[in-house]
Design a protein around this motif. Structure first.
Motif, short mmCIF file in Angstrom:
data_model
loop_
_atom_site.label_atom_id
_atom_site.label_comp_id
_atom_site.label_asym_id
_atom_site.label_seq_id
_atom_site.Cartn_x
_atom_site.Cartn_y
_atom_site.Cartn_z
N THR A 289 -0.35 -4.46 13.09
CA THR A 289 -0.31 -4.96 11.71
C THR A 289 -1.32 -4.27 10.78
N ASP A 290 -2.34 -3.63 11.34
CA ASP A 290 -3.40 -3.08 10.48
C ASP A 290 -2.88 -2.03 9.49
N ALA B 165 8.77 -3.27 1.79
CA ALA B 165 7.71 -2.34 2.21
C ALA B 165 6.88 -1.87 1.03
N ARG B 166 7.46 -1.85 -0.18
CA ARG B 166 6.69 -1.38 -1.33
C ARG B 166 5.56 -2.33 -1.69
N ASP B 167 5.85 -3.61 -1.60
CA ASP B 167 4.92 -4.59 -2.18
C ASP B 167 4.00 -5.25 -1.16
N VAL B 168 4.38 -5.21 0.11
CA VAL B 168 3.67 -6.04 1.08
C VAL B 168 2.32 -5.44 1.46
N THR B 169 1.37 -6.34 1.76
CA THR B 169 0.07 -5.90 2.24
C THR B 169 -0.52 -6.96 3.17
N LYS B 170 -1.35 -6.51 4.09
CA LYS B 170 -2.03 -7.45 4.99
C LYS B 170 -3.22 -8.02 4.24
N THR B 171 -3.25 -9.34 4.07
CA THR B 171 -4.29 -9.93 3.22
C THR B 171 -5.35 -10.70 4.01
N PHE C 73 0.68 -11.54 5.85
CA PHE C 73 1.40 -10.58 5.00
C PHE C 73 1.92 -11.24 3.73
N LYS C 74 1.49 -10.67 2.61
CA LYS C 74 1.86 -11.18 1.29
C LYS C 74 2.29 -10.00 0.41
N SER C 75 3.03 -10.32 -0.65
CA SER C 75 3.36 -9.32 -1.67
C SER C 75 2.75 -9.81 -2.97
#
Ligand code: ASP
Length: 323
Positions: A88-89, A156-162, A169-171
């Motif tokens: 996930t990193d 995939a464009r918006d998601v990030t590991k928060t 995972f959030k956008s």
């Protein structure tokens, strides 16, 4: 690929989803699916091991290998969708790379796990099930590369590991595209920006240009930017504060870097900060590119692909405005 199976291809790369101890991932994709034979049978899954690493060890070579494998697999009509198991990193970076380079509208779904397989409340099996079920769904076609964890479907464009919690995972600013309910996707929105079949980027890549990220902070000095520019990089992403700002002391160095032919992209270290062009600085006059709402790590991916085609900042800006 076997012809009597292979509706869904699962490409395993490692990550916590395959990790039984704090060391390297040891479980293969095959072993993870063997724990769930009904899933394998129901969806006609074929598994391939592409790598067996933690995702901080994913490299550009892994990306090129994955992209080639996915594009080749989709030349078989039988393959309905592809699932990538990934740590996930750096999952969001691999996902965005594939989002820009896969040349098919068939679903590609990336899954991982926040907890290892034998941890209490392990999430990997459910995420894998959702990934496979989503990859098998016609409704998932034409939406670009999708990321599924914790029952949420993200672009995939918006998601990030928060965080490092289950709902990591959030956008930010956009929200998920949908969610998985009883093994079926419920979608709420579509992505406006170009991807996959509609992206500006060809899939037959042999190499990726080297691009570095330099992060801003209080007291940052030009020497760090200069040191990166003097190494063998072809582009620099500036992870600026707020709206991608630079201290005044940095601007002359950045200007000189662009004059020497390197691309310089202004992004923000703040989640989902839209970079207003010619606002903090005169980007047009300085030859800077602005990153739209992409994080520094996603801006780096887009810049690498852009530099394969051009080093004209105006043309590169047009890619950032549309992808
Ligand atoms: N260290 C892991 C990785 O490969 C973390 C994870 O998968 O959740 O990214």
């Amino acid at each position: 690929m076997e012809t009597d199976k292979g509706n869904i291809l699962v490409l395993a790369t490692g990550g916590s989803i395959a990790q039984t101890s704090p060391s390297d991932p040891t479980l293969t994709g095959e072993a993870l699916l063997a724990a769930n034979p009904e899933l394998k049978e129901k969806f006609g899954i074929v598994v391939e091991q592409i790598a067996q690493v933690s995702s901080p060890d994913i490299t550009a070579e892994h990306w090129l290998g994955l992209a080639n494998r996915i594009n080749k697999a989709f030349t078989h009509d039988k393959v309905r969708g592809i699932v990538v198991m990934h740590g996930t990193d750096t999952l969001e970076e691999t996902a965005f790379f594939l989002h820009l380079i896969v040349k098919s509208d068939k679903p590609v779904v990336i899954v991982g796990a926040m907890r290892r397989p034998y941890a209490l409340g392990a999430d990997g099996a459910a995420n894998l099930y959702h990934g496979v079920a989503l990859a098998d769904c016609p409704e998932a076609r034409g939406r670009g590369v999708l990321v599924v964890l914790n029952s949420e479907i993200h672009s995939a464009r918006d998601v990030t590991k928060t965080t490092i919690n289950l709902d990591a995972f959030k956008s930010p600013g956009c929200g998920p595209l949908g969610q998985m309910v009883n093994g079926r996707p419920i979608f709420y929105r579509r992505l406006e920006r170009s991807h996959t079949l509609w992206s500006a980027f060809a899939s037959d890549l042999r190499r990726l240009p080297s691009v570095a990220i330099v992060c801003s902070y209080v007291g940052v000095t030009p020497d760090i930017l200069q040191a990166v520019a003097s190494s063998a990089y072809e582009g620099i992403v500036w992870a600026g504060t707020g709206s991608g700002s630079l201290p005044k002391a940095i601007v002359p160095t950045a200007r000189a870097i662009v004059k020497n032919g390197l691309a310089f992209v202004r992004s923000s270290r703040v989640n989902c900060s839209y970079i207003r062009r010619n606002d903090e600085v005169d980007d047009d006059a300085l030859g800077f590119v602005t990153a739209d709402s992409l994080s520094p790590q996603k801006a780096r991916v887009l810049l690498m692909l852009s530099l394969n085609q051009t080093n004209d900042p105006v043309k590169i800006q047009s890619f950032f405005d549309t992808h």
